[in-house]
Design an enzyme around this catalytic site. Structure first.
Site, short mmCIF file in Angstrom:
data_model
loop_
_atom_site.label_atom_id
_atom_site.label_comp_id
_atom_site.label_asym_id
_atom_site.label_seq_id
_atom_site.Cartn_x
_atom_site.Cartn_y
_atom_site.Cartn_z
N ASP A 166 96.60 59.85 -34.80
CA ASP A 166 97.71 59.02 -35.27
C ASP A 166 97.59 59.00 -36.79
OD1 ASP A 166 99.78 57.02 -35.34
OD2 ASP A 166 98.20 55.50 -35.52
N ASP A 216 99.28 56.06 -39.32
CA ASP A 216 99.19 54.70 -39.85
C ASP A 216 98.06 53.92 -39.20
OD1 ASP A 216 101.46 54.97 -41.56
OD2 ASP A 216 102.78 54.65 -39.84
#
Length: 242
Positions: free
Chosen positions: A8, A10
């Site tokens: 991922d 963020d």
């Protein structure tokens, strides 16, 4: 056989949310209440489209946005981790699946000189139009009722794995690193030999911790707080595999 790392972005690679960080470009580093209140659950992309239009209306241009975005801090030890992966591409394939956007991710990873480590980045397409406004699209159309309508990370992951399999690439282990609610859907598709690595104390970790006793995930779960812990895990993985 290689290992596949799925990141991922963020709160997993960077230690902030890129979409909320861009709001530092707004006048007085804040948005008007009517804009903030316009968000509807599951429609974050549409909301960010309105934010980008507001910034454009206020005369915020690309160079200002880029300068602000490249100040985002990375997770402690993350550059060292990604650099290690880049030096061991004979062992690791590495992709990113993120609900950020192509412009932000290219800026941030490019400024740190680690963009090329990622074989593919799957995220919302973004571009500046002729008027200098940043525009945004969704990743794809999907029918998963657990995910925001612009992105189902499980769909992206499964399609990538299918494509790799058609090329003759079957991974010895998939390692998924994430923090958020939308990272739960893809880890439910991981198998017994795979590893889900949620960031400690964040939403994904809490979701996994709250699962009923009669519901279990197939993959192993390894919780992390810093990228140095992930790096230690990967080094041990390589040692045990050799």
């Amino acid at each position: 056989m290689k290992f596949l790392l799925i990141f991922d972005f963020d709160h997993t690679v960077i230690d902030e949310n890129s979409d909320t960080w861009i709001m530092k470009c707004a006048p007085e580093k804040n948005l008007p209440n009517e804009l903030k209140d316009s968000y509807e659950k599951g429609k974050w992309n549409e909301y960010m489209g309105r934010v980008f239009k507001y910034l454009g209306d206020k005369g915020i241009r690309e160079y200002e946005m880029k300068r602000t975005m490249t100040e985002i801090p990375f997770i402690e030890g993350m550059i060292e981790l990604i650099t290690f992966v880049g030096k061991n591409k004979d062992i690791f394939d590495c992709i990113m699946i993120s609900d950020s956007n192509t412009v932000f991710i290219d800026w941030i990873l490019g400024a740190a000189a680690v963009r090329d480590v990622f074989d593919e980045v799957f995220t919302n397409p973004a571009a500046f139009n002729d008027n200098g406004y940043l525009t945004l699209e969704g990743v794809h159309v999907h029918h998963c009722d657990k995910c925001p309508k612009n992105l189902c990370k499980r769909k992206v992951m499964v399609e990538f794995l299918d494509k790799q399999l058609q090329k003759g690439m079957k991974y010895a282990k998939i390692i998924y690193l994430g923090d958020g609610e939308n990272d739960f859907c893809p880890i439910t598709s991981l198998k017994k030999n795979d590893v889900a690595m949620p960031r400690k104390g964040y939403f994904l970790h809490k979701l996994i911790s709250r699962l009923p006793q009669d519901v279990s995930l197939e993959p192993s779960v390894v919780v992390w707080s810093s990228a140095s812990e992930i790096l230690s895990y990967l080094k041990l993985l390589i040692k045990n595999d050799s």
